[in-house]
Motif scaffolding. Structure first.
Motif, PDB file in Angstrom:
ATOM      1  N   ALA A 142      11.410   2.359  -4.946  1.00 14.11           N
ATOM      2  CA  ALA A 142      10.299   3.200  -5.918  1.00 14.11           C
ATOM      3  C   ALA A 142       9.087   3.162  -5.244  1.00 14.11           C
ATOM      4  CB  ALA A 142      10.388   2.934  -7.423  1.00 14.11           C
ATOM      5  N   THR A 143       8.134   4.516  -5.450  1.00 16.26           N
ATOM      6  CA  THR A 143       6.921   4.385  -5.009  1.00 16.26           C
ATOM      7  C   THR A 143       5.634   4.016  -5.955  1.00 16.26           C
ATOM      8  OG1 THR A 143       6.874   6.742  -5.244  1.00 16.26           O
ATOM      9  CG2 THR A 143       7.364   5.915  -3.009  1.00 16.26           C
ATOM     10  N   THR A 144       6.242   4.032  -7.308  1.00 17.32           N
ATOM     11  CA  THR A 144       5.364   3.877  -8.496  1.00 17.32           C
ATOM     12  C   THR A 144       5.744   2.483  -9.352  1.00 17.32           C
ATOM     13  OG1 THR A 144       6.840   5.162  -9.796  1.00 17.32           O
ATOM     14  CG2 THR A 144       5.237   6.308  -8.797  1.00 17.32           C
ATOM     15  N   ALA A 145       6.562   1.706  -8.960  1.00 18.42           N
ATOM     16  CA  ALA A 145       6.818   0.556  -9.504  1.00 18.42           C
ATOM     17  C   ALA A 145       7.111  -0.590  -8.496  1.00 18.42           C
ATOM     18  CB  ALA A 145       7.834   0.446 -10.689  1.00 18.42           C
ATOM     19  N   PRO A 146       6.808  -2.193  -8.701  1.00 17.03           N
ATOM     20  CA  PRO A 146       7.296  -2.966  -7.637  1.00 17.03           C
ATOM     21  C   PRO A 146       8.844  -3.466  -7.924  1.00 17.03           C
ATOM     22  CG  PRO A 146       6.203  -4.234  -9.694  1.00 17.03           C
ATOM     23  CD  PRO A 146       6.024  -2.277  -9.770  1.00 17.03           C
TER      24      PRO A 146
END
Length: 277
Positions: A142-146
């Motif tokens: 994901a690019t919005t969460a680790p």
């Protein structure tokens, strides 16, 4: 048939039913069943437990709870967490979220592992697989969460272990489990794999889901599944509620979530409990 309009969508609906209406012996459902709450307790049964998200979301446990899933790896994970939490956590010492490790774990034959190793493998794959699929898995990013914080596994699973204490965990077919635990005071919550979808292990066969099987159950039944003409045909004669929900597992690059219909099927009338909301 009614259409529910709520800002919380399906999760709010499920939490209302499973998290609050059934949290105490004096809950309205007991009166609706015609039982004295001082004598009879409520049994909450989930025959398609899966990740048991709703089970862990409940603010208070039901007097008696049963989790069941036909997936043997999932049940092994629950039992290992119940009985061997410290050794399970040790399996993740120095572990990282890696596509290569993910592929190595996929190639490992689970039958060659101990129960603890098998549970750890399943846990790692499920937390890194796109959309949480159990078959046809691919590494999810994901690019919005680790990525999952593997250092906090013990903290998170300690809470899960406490929650699982006192819960029956079964590895039966959904019908065998439903019939085994069915009583007048049982609430059957069924969240089966969506009809005509793939990647979640075991298909939901409508041929074994005839209406008479549900009609024969003594307890109250609630089924949540995708809204499809086949489903409506099989459950014709039962009470329907519909909810519009959003999914974002198809194509994350589009940045949009698909709106889909969720069908909630019941063998009882919500009005008998004063409505769902």
């Amino acid at each position: 048939m009614n259409k529910l309009k709520t800002s919380g969508g399906l999760i709010a609906f499920r939490r209302k039913i499973l998290g609050f209406k059934f949290k105490k012996l004096a809950a309205p459902v007991l009166y609706a069943l015609g039982r004295n709450p001082k004598v009879y307790s409520l049994l909450l049964l989930q025959v398609f437990a899966g990740g048991a998200a709703l089970y862990f979301m409940r603010p208070q446990a039901a007097p008696v709870e049963v989790l069941n899933d036909i997936n043997g790896d999932l049940v092994t994970l629950y039992r290992v967490v119940q009985n061997h939490l410290e050794e399970f956590v040790r399996q993740f010492k120095w572990a990282i979220s890696s596509r290569q490790v993910f592929e190595w774990q996929k190639m490992t034959r689970p039958e060659t592992l101990t129960d603890i190793q098998r549970a750890a493998r399943f846990f790692y794959l499920q937390h890194h697989a796109f959309a949480g699929k159990v078959s046809g898995q691919s590494f999810g990013t994901a690019t919005t969460a680790p990525a999952i914080n593997l250092l906090r596994i013990e903290e998170n699973l300690s809470a899960a272990w406490q929650r699982l204490s006192g819960t029956y965990v079964e590895n039966l077919s959904w019908l065998d489990c439903a019939e085994r635990y069915d009583r007048a005071h049982t609430f059957h919550y069924m969240d089966p794999p969506y009809w005509q979808t793939a990647g979640y292990g075991v298909d939901f066969h409508l041929r074994t889901t005839s209406a008479w099987r549900f009609a024969a159950l003594q307890g109250k039944v609630m089924v949540s599944i995708n809204d499809h003409p086949d489903i409506r045909r099989v459950f014709e004669g039962f009470h329907f509620e519909t909810i519009d929900i959003r999914y974002s597992t198809s194509n994350q690059r589009q940045g949009k979530a698909e709106v889909s219909g969720e069908l909630v099927v019941m063998n009882w009338e919500p009005a008998a409990l004063g409505g769902l909301f």
